[in-house]
Scaffold this motif. Sequence first.
Motif, PDB file in Angstrom:
ATOM      1  N   GLY A 281       0.811  -1.218   0.000  1.00  0.00           N
ATOM      2  CA  GLY A 281       0.000   0.000   0.000  1.00  0.00           C
ATOM      3  C   GLY A 281       0.839   1.261   0.000  1.00  0.00           C
ATOM      4  N   LEU A 282       1.940   1.286   0.775  1.00  0.00           N
ATOM      5  CA  LEU A 282       2.811   2.458   0.800  1.00  0.00           C
ATOM      6  C   LEU A 282       3.486   2.667  -0.545  1.00  0.00           C
ATOM      7  N   VAL A 283       4.009   1.597  -1.126  1.00  0.00           N
ATOM      8  CA  VAL A 283       4.689   1.711  -2.418  1.00  0.00           C
ATOM      9  C   VAL A 283       3.711   2.145  -3.508  1.00  0.00           C
ATOM     10  N   ALA A 284       2.525   1.530  -3.542  1.00  0.00           N
ATOM     11  CA  ALA A 284       1.531   1.885  -4.557  1.00  0.00           C
ATOM     12  C   ALA A 284       1.070   3.334  -4.402  1.00  0.00           C
ATOM     13  N   THR A 285       0.919   3.795  -3.154  1.00  0.00           N
ATOM     14  CA  THR A 285       0.492   5.179  -2.915  1.00  0.00           C
ATOM     15  C   THR A 285       1.569   6.166  -3.347  1.00  0.00           C
TER      16      THR A 285
END
Length: 417
Positions: A281-285
């Motif tokens: 989620g952090l990388v995609a955001t």
Amino acid sequence: MAVAAAHCSCSCSRSLQSLSLTKRGALTKRVSMWPSPAPRSVKSVHRLLRHLPLRSSAADSAFFPSSSSSSSSIAEKYTSATENSPTSMASPLEGTGDEISSADISISEIPLEQNQKRGSNQLKKRVLFGLGIGFAAGGVVVAGGWVFTAAMAAVVLTGSREFFGLVRSRRIADGMAPPPRYVSRVCSVICSLMPIFTLFYGHMDVSVTFSAFIIAVAVMLQRGNPRFAHMASAVFGLFYCGYLPSFWIKLRCGLAAPALNTEIGKYWPVLLGGRAHWTVGLVATLISISSIIAADSFAFLGGRAFGKTPLTSISPKKTLEGAFAGLLGCVVVTVLLSKILCWPNSLLSALAYGVLNFAGSISGDLLESLIKRDAGVKDSGSLIPGHGGILDRVDSYVFTGALSYSFVKVVLPLFGL
């Protein structure tokens, strides 16, 4: 009538005498050896009267009209009066009227220089505040959790208030009845609570259904004559300002699986979460937000340098060349970050993710431009100096969160990308 005509003629003669004496006195004080000025043409006297205002009393102004015919008669009388006076060489101070026109040109250049200076200051302010917002947003995204959720709730609350302010504008209100003020405020509060409910419960179906029910009851119980347009605008505000932004909470905080291939997680401090802090989620955001920033920047620069073909009538300043430059910048940044952060794994998935982010970005931008055009305003607010309101800055992110979350949860597992 005879008394008025006599009084007007006396006033005109006194004004002409005072003008002649004033001009002669000024020339005598400057250069006493010069005689009275040479006769001027009517056109030259017109220019003189424009730049040298006459001094007249209140009683004279009642019978001294300021029209073109009056100024023409004054100019002719002044010309005839100077023709009867003795003349010799022309004074170097009088000129032919060309000096006045050149002064007019120099005066007209002053607002242009002021506009250029104001534009440069506006650009500097826009860049400085944009960098500050970017660094602050990056820190909030990396922090995640309740920090990210609280920041999202504050942005949603401000954006929803701006949205209902646009809906209540005169141009939109003439064609569609906006919801009452108390319904707009209740809807803004509910929108700000949606990200918190999403983080706490992990889903939005109950909160959205319950919120829509509260808005419908509030609209139907209002005083006067409830209309369907009240409910339509309120429910759309609930969807646009509350439901769609909550997908960013699901994307950042809901996708808690660690991104094992991300190298930066190896060097992340243990006190800040260690390797487990770097989730999908952090990388995609981070990739999604960075690609949106690249799309906006490349679209602005490309449209300013090569823009000729209008993209749509919704926003006349947006061009097809700028949109293509934005798409190119968005895809390039997505591919580069996917190689650095090692997510997604394949090049095809990175390209698809970049195109999807650009589609959500330009769709949100055009939708907000449509709302502002119908409202008859340039900016949704004035909260951020040089940028406008919150909606002016986050319009590109409204749809992108939902599209990115759907891509990670549905497209990648379904097609094995």
